[in-house]
Every structure is written in C-alpha cells, then in structure tokens.
Design a protein around this motif. Sequence first.
Motif, short mmCIF file in Angstrom:
data_model
loop_
_atom_site.label_atom_id
_atom_site.label_comp_id
_atom_site.label_asym_id
_atom_site.label_seq_id
_atom_site.Cartn_x
_atom_site.Cartn_y
_atom_site.Cartn_z
N ARG A 287 112.57 91.95 26.62
CA ARG A 287 111.65 93.04 26.33
C ARG A 287 111.88 93.63 24.94
O ARG A 287 110.95 94.07 24.28
N ASP B 212 105.95 91.00 26.49
CA ASP B 212 105.49 91.78 27.63
C ASP B 212 105.59 90.92 28.88
O ASP B 212 104.90 89.90 29.01
N LEU B 213 106.45 91.31 29.80
CA LEU B 213 106.64 90.56 31.03
C LEU B 213 105.77 91.10 32.17
O LEU B 213 105.77 90.55 33.25
N ARG C 198 103.61 88.56 38.71
CA ARG C 198 103.54 87.10 38.87
C ARG C 198 103.22 86.71 40.31
O ARG C 198 102.72 85.63 40.57
N ARG D 281 113.06 89.18 37.64
CA ARG D 281 112.24 90.22 37.02
C ARG D 281 111.23 90.83 37.98
O ARG D 281 110.63 91.84 37.68
#
Length: 153
Positions: free
Chosen positions: A17, A22-23, A29, A136
């Motif tokens: 990050r 940007d995750l 997900r 994450r």
Amino acid sequence: MSSKQPRWTQTWLGGVRSAGVDLGHPGERLGLPEKGSGAVAGFGRRIAALLIDWAICTWAIVQGFLRINPAEQGWVPLVVFGVVNILLVGTMGMTFGMRLLGIRVAALDGGNPRLLPVVVRSLLLCMAVPALIWDRDQRGLHDRAGNTVVVRM
C-alpha cells in the motif's frame, strides 16, 4: 545516498500500500461488500468472539458442567472448544461469541459451510498459529483451508 528511498525499498519496508498500489477493501476479491451485512468481519470482533467462546468452554462447560478442577484440566478445555466449534459452526454457522457480536462463518458461496470444511477449520483454529496468519481479505489459514470467510450479519 539520497534522502528518498528507492521504490523497491519503500515497497518492501512499508508494504504494498505504501507504494501506491490500491488493493481494495478486505473481501473485494471475494465479491463481498466493503461495509454492512456480508462484509468481512474485523479482527477485533473475531478476537472478542473467540475470547467469549473460550470463556464459555473453560468456565461454563469444563468447570461448571463437567466439574473438572482447573489444576487437572489439561487439554480438556481445548477439546471442548474444538467440539463446540464443530457442532455450532457446522449447524448454525456461528458460535455463541460470534452470535453475540453479530458475525458468522460463511462458505465462499455465501451459505453455511459444510461439515468437513468446518472440522478442518476448527482443528486448525485449535492450533492457534494458522488463525494468526491471514491474507489481505482477513482470512486466516484456517479459513482458507475450509474455504470460509467470517462476515458480519
């Protein structure tokens, strides 16, 4: 050496990050919302639910119902904790502590998890270490092995 760190060092030291990647939010997900019902439950709620369940298993069941002296308990509380997790998560999708805090274990398809994934998940949860390593999406190794995610109700 310049005062500005090279980009690869910044990424390594500060995480992905910090490099400006940007995750998304935890659970994105997996197709889960960022907030509200169905969103990934936070670490604080999960730990609080775990502590409530451990207290119930240790004091109410082991000491109160089974009447085992604290000095002689050994592995009994952990076995009771594992059995309670298997029975409650396998039938209702949540334990007593989870119910009190408004979270539940869900299969990745959104329904209640099946019995075999719950058994695997519970055994790994009893080992403690797999539950402390998460991705994450805030899924511990025990959740990943059971193809589950803990979500808000």
